[in-house]
Design a protein around this motif. Structure first.
Motif, PDB file in Angstrom:
ATOM      1  N   SER A  18       0.822  -1.208   0.000  1.00  0.00           N
ATOM      2  CA  SER A  18       0.000   0.000   0.000  1.00  0.00           C
ATOM      3  C   SER A  18       0.855   1.257   0.000  1.00  0.00           C
ATOM      4  CB  SER A  18      -0.945  -0.001   1.205  1.00  0.00           C
ATOM      5  OG  SER A  18      -0.198  -0.069   2.398  1.00  0.00           O
ATOM      6  N   VAL A  19       2.129   1.133   0.418  1.00  0.00           N
ATOM      7  CA  VAL A  19       3.056   2.253   0.414  1.00  0.00           C
ATOM      8  C   VAL A  19       4.411   1.745  -0.079  1.00  0.00           C
ATOM      9  CG1 VAL A  19       4.208   3.995   1.833  1.00  0.00           C
ATOM     10  CG2 VAL A  19       1.881   3.300   2.380  1.00  0.00           C
ATOM     11  N   ALA A  20       5.037   2.471  -0.978  1.00  0.00           N
ATOM     12  CA  ALA A  20       6.356   2.088  -1.478  1.00  0.00           C
ATOM     13  C   ALA A  20       7.419   2.599  -0.517  1.00  0.00           C
ATOM     14  CB  ALA A  20       6.572   2.673  -2.878  1.00  0.00           C
ATOM     15  N   LEU A  21       8.076   1.679   0.208  1.00  0.00           N
ATOM     16  CA  LEU A  21       9.062   2.076   1.204  1.00  0.00           C
ATOM     17  C   LEU A  21      10.482   1.625   0.898  1.00  0.00           C
ATOM     18  CD1 LEU A  21       7.064   1.324   4.484  1.00  0.00           C
ATOM     19  CD2 LEU A  21       7.474   3.542   3.429  1.00  0.00           C
ATOM     20  N   GLY A  22      10.658   0.561   0.172  1.00  0.00           N
ATOM     21  CA  GLY A  22      11.986  -0.009  -0.032  1.00  0.00           C
ATOM     22  C   GLY A  22      12.630   0.445  -1.318  1.00  0.00           C
ATOM     23  N   LEU A  23      13.598  -0.353  -1.746  1.00  0.00           N
ATOM     24  CA  LEU A  23      14.351  -0.010  -2.941  1.00  0.00           C
ATOM     25  C   LEU A  23      13.557  -0.210  -4.227  1.00  0.00           C
ATOM     26  CD1 LEU A  23      17.762  -1.622  -1.965  1.00  0.00           C
ATOM     27  CD2 LEU A  23      17.162   0.795  -1.923  1.00  0.00           C
ATOM     28  N   ARG A  24      12.719  -1.266  -4.284  1.00  0.00           N
ATOM     29  CA  ARG A  24      12.033  -1.592  -5.529  1.00  0.00           C
ATOM     30  C   ARG A  24      10.524  -1.749  -5.422  1.00  0.00           C
ATOM     31  NH1 ARG A  24      15.036  -6.775  -7.419  1.00  0.00           N
ATOM     32  NH2 ARG A  24      12.971  -7.050  -8.211  1.00  0.00           N
ATOM     33  N   PRO A  25       9.888  -1.441  -4.313  1.00  0.00           N
ATOM     34  CA  PRO A  25       8.449  -1.700  -4.248  1.00  0.00           C
ATOM     35  C   PRO A  25       7.631  -0.716  -5.078  1.00  0.00           C
ATOM     36  CG  PRO A  25       9.176  -0.710  -2.209  1.00  0.00           C
ATOM     37  CD  PRO A  25      10.396  -0.944  -3.051  1.00  0.00           C
ATOM     38  N   THR A  26       6.429  -1.174  -5.410  1.00  0.00           N
ATOM     39  CA  THR A  26       5.460  -0.369  -6.140  1.00  0.00           C
ATOM     40  C   THR A  26       4.213  -0.245  -5.279  1.00  0.00           C
ATOM     41  OG1 THR A  26       6.273  -1.210  -8.251  1.00  0.00           O
ATOM     42  CG2 THR A  26       4.060  -0.258  -8.229  1.00  0.00           C
ATOM     43  N   ALA A  27       3.749   0.964  -5.063  1.00  0.00           N
ATOM     44  CA  ALA A  27       2.513   1.142  -4.306  1.00  0.00           C
ATOM     45  C   ALA A  27       1.351   0.621  -5.135  1.00  0.00           C
ATOM     46  CB  ALA A  27       2.306   2.614  -3.957  1.00  0.00           C
ATOM     47  N   ALA A  28       0.503  -0.201  -4.516  1.00  0.00           N
ATOM     48  CA  ALA A  28      -0.628  -0.788  -5.237  1.00  0.00           C
ATOM     49  C   ALA A  28      -1.683  -1.256  -4.250  1.00  0.00           C
ATOM     50  CB  ALA A  28      -0.163  -1.968  -6.079  1.00  0.00           C
ATOM     51  N   SER A  29      -2.902  -1.308  -4.702  1.00  0.00           N
ATOM     52  CA  SER A  29      -3.998  -1.863  -3.918  1.00  0.00           C
ATOM     53  C   SER A  29      -4.009  -3.371  -4.106  1.00  0.00           C
ATOM     54  CB  SER A  29      -5.324  -1.272  -4.400  1.00  0.00           C
ATOM     55  OG  SER A  29      -6.398  -2.024  -3.902  1.00  0.00           O
ATOM     56  N   GLN A  30      -4.348  -4.112  -3.059  1.00  0.00           N
ATOM     57  CA  GLN A  30      -4.411  -5.562  -3.164  1.00  0.00           C
ATOM     58  C   GLN A  30      -5.547  -6.041  -4.056  1.00  0.00           C
ATOM     59  OE1 GLN A  30      -3.788  -6.091   1.349  1.00  0.00           O
ATOM     60  NE2 GLN A  30      -3.462  -8.092   0.472  1.00  0.00           N
ATOM     61  N   ILE A  31      -6.481  -5.160  -4.382  1.00  0.00           N
ATOM     62  CA  ILE A  31      -7.598  -5.589  -5.213  1.00  0.00           C
ATOM     63  C   ILE A  31      -7.433  -5.195  -6.675  1.00  0.00           C
ATOM     64  CG2 ILE A  31      -9.248  -5.692  -3.325  1.00  0.00           C
ATOM     65  CD1 ILE A  31     -10.348  -3.000  -4.264  1.00  0.00           C
ATOM     66  N   LYS A  32      -6.344  -4.492  -6.992  1.00  0.00           N
ATOM     67  CA  LYS A  32      -6.075  -4.123  -8.387  1.00  0.00           C
ATOM     68  C   LYS A  32      -4.571  -3.877  -8.523  1.00  0.00           C
ATOM     69  CE  LYS A  32      -7.807  -1.279 -12.141  1.00  0.00           C
ATOM     70  NZ  LYS A  32      -7.689  -2.322 -13.109  1.00  0.00           N
ATOM     71  N   VAL A  33      -3.832  -4.968  -8.677  1.00  0.00           N
ATOM     72  CA  VAL A  33      -2.384  -4.839  -8.802  1.00  0.00           C
ATOM     73  C   VAL A  33      -2.007  -4.588 -10.263  1.00  0.00           C
ATOM     74  CG1 VAL A  33      -1.884  -6.225  -6.760  1.00  0.00           C
ATOM     75  CG2 VAL A  33      -2.037  -7.345  -8.959  1.00  0.00           C
ATOM     76  N   PRO A  34      -0.917  -3.850 -10.483  1.00  0.00           N
ATOM     77  CA  PRO A  34      -0.527  -3.503 -11.858  1.00  0.00           C
ATOM     78  C   PRO A  34       0.229  -4.636 -12.556  1.00  0.00           C
ATOM     79  CG  PRO A  34       0.977  -2.496 -10.314  1.00  0.00           C
ATOM     80  CD  PRO A  34      -0.079  -3.179  -9.487  1.00  0.00           C
ATOM     81  N   LEU A  35      -0.421  -5.794 -12.651  1.00  0.00           N
ATOM     82  CA  LEU A  35       0.179  -6.957 -13.307  1.00  0.00           C
ATOM     83  C   LEU A  35      -0.817  -7.531 -14.309  1.00  0.00           C
ATOM     84  CD1 LEU A  35       1.652  -8.716 -10.141  1.00  0.00           C
ATOM     85  CD2 LEU A  35       2.930  -7.411 -11.849  1.00  0.00           C
ATOM     86  N   GLU A  36      -0.295  -8.161 -15.338  1.00  0.00           N
ATOM     87  CA  GLU A  36      -1.129  -8.785 -16.364  1.00  0.00           C
ATOM     88  C   GLU A  36      -1.788 -10.051 -15.815  1.00  0.00           C
ATOM     89  OE1 GLU A  36      -1.639  -7.583 -19.493  1.00  0.00           O
ATOM     90  OE2 GLU A  36      -0.424  -5.843 -18.918  1.00  0.00           O
ATOM     91  N   ASP A  37      -2.890 -10.454 -16.429  1.00  0.00           N
ATOM     92  CA  ASP A  37      -3.538 -11.722 -16.087  1.00  0.00           C
ATOM     93  C   ASP A  37      -2.533 -12.864 -16.268  1.00  0.00           C
ATOM     94  OD1 ASP A  37      -5.763 -10.110 -15.893  1.00  0.00           O
ATOM     95  OD2 ASP A  37      -6.883 -11.099 -17.500  1.00  0.00           O
ATOM     96  N   GLU A  38      -2.586 -13.819 -15.345  1.00  0.00           N
ATOM     97  CA  GLU A  38      -1.770 -15.033 -15.418  1.00  0.00           C
ATOM     98  C   GLU A  38      -0.303 -14.729 -15.722  1.00  0.00           C
ATOM     99  OE1 GLU A  38      -3.817 -17.756 -18.057  1.00  0.00           O
ATOM    100  OE2 GLU A  38      -5.367 -18.111 -16.553  1.00  0.00           O
ATOM    101  N   SER A  39       0.278 -13.804 -14.961  1.00  0.00           N
ATOM    102  CA  SER A  39       1.646 -13.365 -15.244  1.00  0.00           C
ATOM    103  C   SER A  39       2.661 -13.720 -14.157  1.00  0.00           C
ATOM    104  CB  SER A  39       1.659 -11.849 -15.476  1.00  0.00           C
ATOM    105  OG  SER A  39       1.228 -11.176 -14.297  1.00  0.00           O
ATOM    106  N   ILE A  40       2.218 -14.263 -13.018  1.00  0.00           N
ATOM    107  CA  ILE A  40       3.180 -14.550 -11.951  1.00  0.00           C
ATOM    108  C   ILE A  40       3.077 -16.011 -11.503  1.00  0.00           C
ATOM    109  CG2 ILE A  40       3.199 -12.151 -11.159  1.00  0.00           C
ATOM    110  CD1 ILE A  40       1.495 -13.041  -8.762  1.00  0.00           C
TER     111      ILE A  40
END
Length: 139
Positions: A18-40
């Protein structure tokens, strides 16, 4: 200071919070992450099922996980009123229980495999996804 290992630049890791604090994190909501379908390959919920919309979190994990992908959940044990009901609800959202570790007095650990899309409609009630508030003890 934390230094990332050499392989970290090439590692396909998405650190979402929910908050970008580290070296590489991305702030995002758990209900709408910025990733493609079936990508992880792996999604991890570590002490992060704190909202009242846990179903939305798990459905979003299902959306971004590849078929056969791994969902790992670590949660405070006192939050579970009925583990069997929780596991049943998660399976209805397109997951199969791979393992569960209930031996720790403070935390429960679960591994699920994505088997497909949710098997229930969006209006279907899943009572097992209502977890209790965390209980903290004075030390």
């Amino acid at each position: 200071m934390f230094e990332e290992p050499e392989w970290a630049e090439e590692a396909p890791v998405a650190d979402l919070g929910s908050v970008a604090l580290g070296l590489r994190p991305t702030a995002a909501s758990q209900i709408k992450v910025p990733l493609e379908d079936e990508s992880i390959d792996v999604a991890v919920f570590c002490l992060s099922l704190m909202g009242t919309n846990i179903r939305d979190f798990l459905q979003e994990a299902n959306r971004v996980l590849k078929p056969g992908g791994l969902l790992k959940v670590a949660e405070v044990s006192s939050r579970f009123e009925d583990v069997r009901t929780f596991l049943g609800a998660v399976t209805k959202l397109g997951f199969k229980v791979i393992s569960k570790d209930l031996t720790n007095s403070h935390f429960f650990l679960f591994d699920f495999e994505k088997t497909g899309p949710p098997r229930v409609g969006p209006k279907t009630q899943l009572s097992g996804l209502k977890l209790q508030p965390c209980l903290y003890k004075r030390r």
